[in-house]
Design a protein around this motif. Sequence first.
Motif, PDB file in Angstrom:
ATOM      1  N   ALA A 263       0.835  -1.208   0.000  1.00  0.00           N
ATOM      2  CA  ALA A 263       0.000   0.000   0.000  1.00  0.00           C
ATOM      3  C   ALA A 263       0.865   1.251   0.000  1.00  0.00           C
ATOM      4  CB  ALA A 263      -0.943  -0.011   1.192  1.00  0.00           C
ATOM      5  N   ARG A 264       1.964   1.201   0.743  1.00  0.00           N
ATOM      6  CA  ARG A 264       2.867   2.358   0.784  1.00  0.00           C
ATOM      7  C   ARG A 264       3.499   2.604  -0.593  1.00  0.00           C
ATOM      8  NH1 ARG A 264       5.969   5.096   4.630  1.00  0.00           N
ATOM      9  NH2 ARG A 264       7.002   6.827   3.561  1.00  0.00           N
ATOM     10  N   LEU A 265       3.883   1.530  -1.278  1.00  0.00           N
ATOM     11  CA  LEU A 265       4.425   1.687  -2.623  1.00  0.00           C
ATOM     12  C   LEU A 265       3.422   2.399  -3.525  1.00  0.00           C
ATOM     13  CD1 LEU A 265       6.092  -1.780  -3.356  1.00  0.00           C
ATOM     14  CD2 LEU A 265       7.275   0.405  -3.155  1.00  0.00           C
ATOM     15  N   ALA A 266       2.165   1.928  -3.495  1.00  0.00           N
ATOM     16  CA  ALA A 266       1.142   2.518  -4.355  1.00  0.00           C
ATOM     17  C   ALA A 266       0.907   3.983  -4.000  1.00  0.00           C
ATOM     18  CB  ALA A 266      -0.150   1.718  -4.240  1.00  0.00           C
ATOM     19  N   ARG A 267       0.880   4.294  -2.697  1.00  0.00           N
ATOM     20  CA  ARG A 267       0.687   5.694  -2.280  1.00  0.00           C
ATOM     21  C   ARG A 267       1.822   6.568  -2.794  1.00  0.00           C
ATOM     22  NH1 ARG A 267       0.051   3.428   3.215  1.00  0.00           N
ATOM     23  NH2 ARG A 267      -2.106   2.695   3.325  1.00  0.00           N
ATOM     24  N   ASP A 268       3.046   6.052  -2.718  1.00  0.00           N
ATOM     25  CA  ASP A 268       4.198   6.824  -3.195  1.00  0.00           C
ATOM     26  C   ASP A 268       4.079   7.089  -4.692  1.00  0.00           C
ATOM     27  OD1 ASP A 268       5.260   6.868  -0.662  1.00  0.00           O
ATOM     28  OD2 ASP A 268       6.740   5.294  -1.024  1.00  0.00           O
ATOM     29  N   TRP A 269       3.635   6.083  -5.457  1.00  0.00           N
ATOM     30  CA  TRP A 269       3.503   6.275  -6.901  1.00  0.00           C
ATOM     31  C   TRP A 269       2.460   7.340  -7.216  1.00  0.00           C
ATOM     32  CZ3 TRP A 269       3.120   0.330  -8.023  1.00  0.00           C
ATOM     33  CH2 TRP A 269       4.370  -0.247  -7.791  1.00  0.00           C
TER      34      TRP A 269
ATOM     35  N   ARG B 294       1.419   9.333 -10.607  1.00  0.00           N
ATOM     36  CA  ARG B 294       0.599   8.319 -11.257  1.00  0.00           C
ATOM     37  C   ARG B 294      -0.867   8.653 -11.006  1.00  0.00           C
ATOM     38  NH1 ARG B 294       5.073   8.320 -11.166  1.00  0.00           N
ATOM     39  NH2 ARG B 294       4.535   9.592 -12.969  1.00  0.00           N
ATOM     40  N   ARG B 295      -1.727   8.398 -11.974  1.00  0.00           N
ATOM     41  CA  ARG B 295      -3.145   8.748 -11.841  1.00  0.00           C
ATOM     42  C   ARG B 295      -3.984   7.603 -11.276  1.00  0.00           C
ATOM     43  NH1 ARG B 295      -3.829  14.215 -11.985  1.00  0.00           N
ATOM     44  NH2 ARG B 295      -2.673  15.135 -13.733  1.00  0.00           N
ATOM     45  N   LEU B 296      -3.627   6.374 -11.598  1.00  0.00           N
ATOM     46  CA  LEU B 296      -4.383   5.205 -11.158  1.00  0.00           C
ATOM     47  C   LEU B 296      -3.418   4.059 -10.919  1.00  0.00           C
ATOM     48  CD1 LEU B 296      -7.059   3.597 -10.742  1.00  0.00           C
ATOM     49  CD2 LEU B 296      -7.033   3.145 -13.214  1.00  0.00           C
ATOM     50  N   VAL B 297      -3.497   3.454  -9.736  1.00  0.00           N
ATOM     51  CA  VAL B 297      -2.701   2.275  -9.404  1.00  0.00           C
ATOM     52  C   VAL B 297      -3.647   1.181  -8.951  1.00  0.00           C
ATOM     53  CG1 VAL B 297      -0.914   1.294  -7.923  1.00  0.00           C
ATOM     54  CG2 VAL B 297      -0.686   3.651  -8.758  1.00  0.00           C
ATOM     55  N   VAL B 298      -3.541   0.009  -9.575  1.00  0.00           N
ATOM     56  CA  VAL B 298      -4.366  -1.143  -9.212  1.00  0.00           C
ATOM     57  C   VAL B 298      -3.429  -2.304  -8.895  1.00  0.00           C
ATOM     58  CG1 VAL B 298      -6.185  -2.722  -9.915  1.00  0.00           C
ATOM     59  CG2 VAL B 298      -6.189  -0.365 -10.780  1.00  0.00           C
ATOM     60  N   VAL B 299      -3.538  -2.819  -7.662  1.00  0.00           N
ATOM     61  CA  VAL B 299      -2.760  -3.980  -7.241  1.00  0.00           C
ATOM     62  C   VAL B 299      -3.712  -5.174  -7.208  1.00  0.00           C
ATOM     63  CG1 VAL B 299      -1.329  -5.010  -5.448  1.00  0.00           C
ATOM     64  CG2 VAL B 299      -1.212  -2.533  -5.879  1.00  0.00           C
TER      65      VAL B 299
ATOM     66  N   LEU C 103      -6.704  -3.923  -4.917  1.00  0.00           N
ATOM     67  CA  LEU C 103      -6.596  -2.683  -4.158  1.00  0.00           C
ATOM     68  C   LEU C 103      -6.400  -1.546  -5.149  1.00  0.00           C
ATOM     69  CD1 LEU C 103      -4.221  -3.833  -1.266  1.00  0.00           C
ATOM     70  CD2 LEU C 103      -6.724  -3.668  -1.231  1.00  0.00           C
ATOM     71  N   VAL C 104      -7.194  -0.497  -5.006  1.00  0.00           N
ATOM     72  CA  VAL C 104      -7.211   0.589  -5.977  1.00  0.00           C
ATOM     73  C   VAL C 104      -6.833   1.895  -5.294  1.00  0.00           C
ATOM     74  CG1 VAL C 104      -8.598   1.787  -7.716  1.00  0.00           C
ATOM     75  CG2 VAL C 104      -9.076  -0.622  -7.172  1.00  0.00           C
ATOM     76  N   HIS C 105      -5.966   2.663  -5.945  1.00  0.00           N
ATOM     77  CA  HIS C 105      -5.542   3.973  -5.457  1.00  0.00           C
ATOM     78  C   HIS C 105      -5.829   4.979  -6.562  1.00  0.00           C
ATOM     79  CE1 HIS C 105      -3.066   2.350  -2.029  1.00  0.00           C
ATOM     80  NE2 HIS C 105      -3.231   1.270  -2.778  1.00  0.00           N
ATOM     81  N   CYS C 106      -6.691   5.959  -6.269  1.00  0.00           N
ATOM     82  CA  CYS C 106      -7.082   6.942  -7.275  1.00  0.00           C
ATOM     83  C   CYS C 106      -7.730   8.140  -6.606  1.00  0.00           C
ATOM     84  CB  CYS C 106      -8.071   6.324  -8.261  1.00  0.00           C
ATOM     85  SG  CYS C 106      -8.750   7.488  -9.452  1.00  0.00           S
ATOM     86  N   GLY C 107      -7.396   9.348  -7.071  1.00  0.00           N
ATOM     87  CA  GLY C 107      -8.082  10.544  -6.632  1.00  0.00           C
ATOM     88  C   GLY C 107      -8.054  10.763  -5.132  1.00  0.00           C
TER      89      GLY C 107
ATOM     90  N   PHE D 160      -9.244   1.911  -1.935  1.00  0.00           N
ATOM     91  CA  PHE D 160     -10.353   1.019  -1.647  1.00  0.00           C
ATOM     92  C   PHE D 160     -10.110  -0.341  -2.295  1.00  0.00           C
ATOM     93  CE2 PHE D 160     -11.310   3.781  -5.240  1.00  0.00           C
ATOM     94  CZ  PHE D 160     -11.659   2.894  -6.239  1.00  0.00           C
ATOM     95  N   ALA D 161     -10.845  -1.332  -1.834  1.00  0.00           N
ATOM     96  CA  ALA D 161     -10.740  -2.688  -2.352  1.00  0.00           C
ATOM     97  C   ALA D 161     -11.925  -3.005  -3.249  1.00  0.00           C
ATOM     98  CB  ALA D 161     -10.680  -3.690  -1.202  1.00  0.00           C
ATOM     99  N   VAL D 162     -11.675  -3.787  -4.295  1.00  0.00           N
ATOM    100  CA  VAL D 162     -12.721  -4.293  -5.172  1.00  0.00           C
ATOM    101  C   VAL D 162     -12.616  -5.818  -5.162  1.00  0.00           C
ATOM    102  CG1 VAL D 162     -13.557  -4.418  -7.549  1.00  0.00           C
ATOM    103  CG2 VAL D 162     -12.719  -2.243  -6.637  1.00  0.00           C
ATOM    104  N   PRO D 163     -13.683  -6.520  -4.803  1.00  0.00           N
ATOM    105  CA  PRO D 163     -13.598  -7.978  -4.731  1.00  0.00           C
ATOM    106  C   PRO D 163     -13.429  -8.615  -6.105  1.00  0.00           C
ATOM    107  CG  PRO D 163     -15.856  -7.249  -4.418  1.00  0.00           C
ATOM    108  CD  PRO D 163     -15.013  -6.010  -4.423  1.00  0.00           C
ATOM    109  N   ALA D 164     -12.847  -9.807  -6.109  1.00  0.00           N
ATOM    110  CA  ALA D 164     -12.758 -10.576  -7.350  1.00  0.00           C
ATOM    111  C   ALA D 164     -14.150 -11.037  -7.758  1.00  0.00           C
ATOM    112  CB  ALA D 164     -11.843 -11.780  -7.156  1.00  0.00           C
ATOM    113  N   HIS D 165     -14.377 -11.080  -9.064  1.00  0.00           N
ATOM    114  CA  HIS D 165     -15.664 -11.578  -9.559  1.00  0.00           C
ATOM    115  C   HIS D 165     -15.671 -13.099  -9.432  1.00  0.00           C
ATOM    116  CE1 HIS D 165     -19.335 -10.704 -11.856  1.00  0.00           C
ATOM    117  NE2 HIS D 165     -19.159 -11.893 -12.397  1.00  0.00           N
ATOM    118  N   PRO D 166     -16.747 -13.710  -8.941  1.00  0.00           N
ATOM    119  CA  PRO D 166     -16.768 -15.162  -8.782  1.00  0.00           C
ATOM    120  C   PRO D 166     -16.674 -15.886 -10.120  1.00  0.00           C
ATOM    121  CG  PRO D 166     -18.943 -14.225  -8.396  1.00  0.00           C
ATOM    122  CD  PRO D 166     -17.996 -13.078  -8.478  1.00  0.00           C
ATOM    123  N   THR D 167     -16.033 -17.040 -10.113  1.00  0.00           N
ATOM    124  CA  THR D 167     -15.877 -17.815 -11.338  1.00  0.00           C
ATOM    125  C   THR D 167     -15.619 -19.270 -10.989  1.00  0.00           C
ATOM    126  OG1 THR D 167     -14.714 -17.906 -13.465  1.00  0.00           O
ATOM    127  CG2 THR D 167     -13.372 -17.516 -11.522  1.00  0.00           C
ATOM    128  N   ALA D 168     -15.857 -20.140 -11.953  1.00  0.00           N
ATOM    129  CA  ALA D 168     -15.473 -21.547 -11.835  1.00  0.00           C
ATOM    130  C   ALA D 168     -14.094 -21.678 -12.475  1.00  0.00           C
ATOM    131  CB  ALA D 168     -16.487 -22.438 -12.542  1.00  0.00           C
TER     132      ALA D 168
END
Length: 305
Positions: A198-204, A209-214, A222-226, A230-238
């Motif tokens: 998270a610290r790496l992304a904040r530094d970028w 950087r405008r948008l960082v997605v880990v 994990l998304v860093h923007c503006g 915040f976190a975005v869950p993975a979409h369920p899949t088989a």
Amino acid sequence: MIGVVGEALIDLKAAEGDPRRPVAHPGGSPMNTAVTLGRLGAKTAFFGRLSTDAFGRLLREHLRGAGVDLRWAVEAAEPTSLALVSVDSGGAASYTFHLHGTADWQWSPAELPDAPGLDAVHAGSLALALDPGGPVVADWLARLSETTTISLDPNVRAELLGDRDAYRLAVERWLSFSAIVKVSDEDLAWIWPGADLARLARDWIAQGRRLVVVTRGGDGSLVHCGGREFAVPAHPTALVDTVGAGDSFSGALLDRLDRLGRLDPEGLARLGPDEARSAVEFASKVAAVTCSRPGADPPWRSEVA
């Protein structure tokens, strides 16, 4: 138009039920991203060095079949690069590469256009990392970044990268001209062992950087923007396998930003957290479809509309 620069190679994978018979599948992280964009309906161009051999013709056919523009693709005399793919019982893929003297790494400055007039260019993986062509591609992207959004996915292949410290320095240079960074937690753990991700992304973000997605596989992103994180869950899949999942995530992320009017430099400067969340949710859905079927087979827009 969205450009993608990098390798297009052949994944050789044992046939279902017959490990003695390998099957050739078009692959390569940048090419998979370009195919994803094309299948989603984005106007896309691929900058790659495609061999004139039989595998190279297969790669061209695969890209054209997705609607990808090949006007800037180079007809290369060298043979096509190969990757042997193994998938474990949990669906995770590993690769053994055969790259010596092959087409993807031989870029010269004359093969890359000075002003292609693109909104964005996506880059990363091996063609940016390997000599002799990697530094040529990096210099080209640095020049383009003055007027074009650069999207970066390092997509680490540790067994091919040599000295970790030297590679880290190269990544830091790529970050300096990239506006969008999509990177996996596994890649970050190899490049910066023990670092606070998270610290790496904040530094970028603080560095421009405008948008960082880990991405974190099944644990979501994990998304860093503006100014927000915040976190975005993975979409369920088989899950069938993970081949091409990260590449299709990158392509879908760029497609959604483009449709929101937030991909070119002026639009990206106005990107807000809600729009970023929407883009990452869509990318997660597209990656989930890719994971639900064998090989790097990203969905068409009609499958995720």
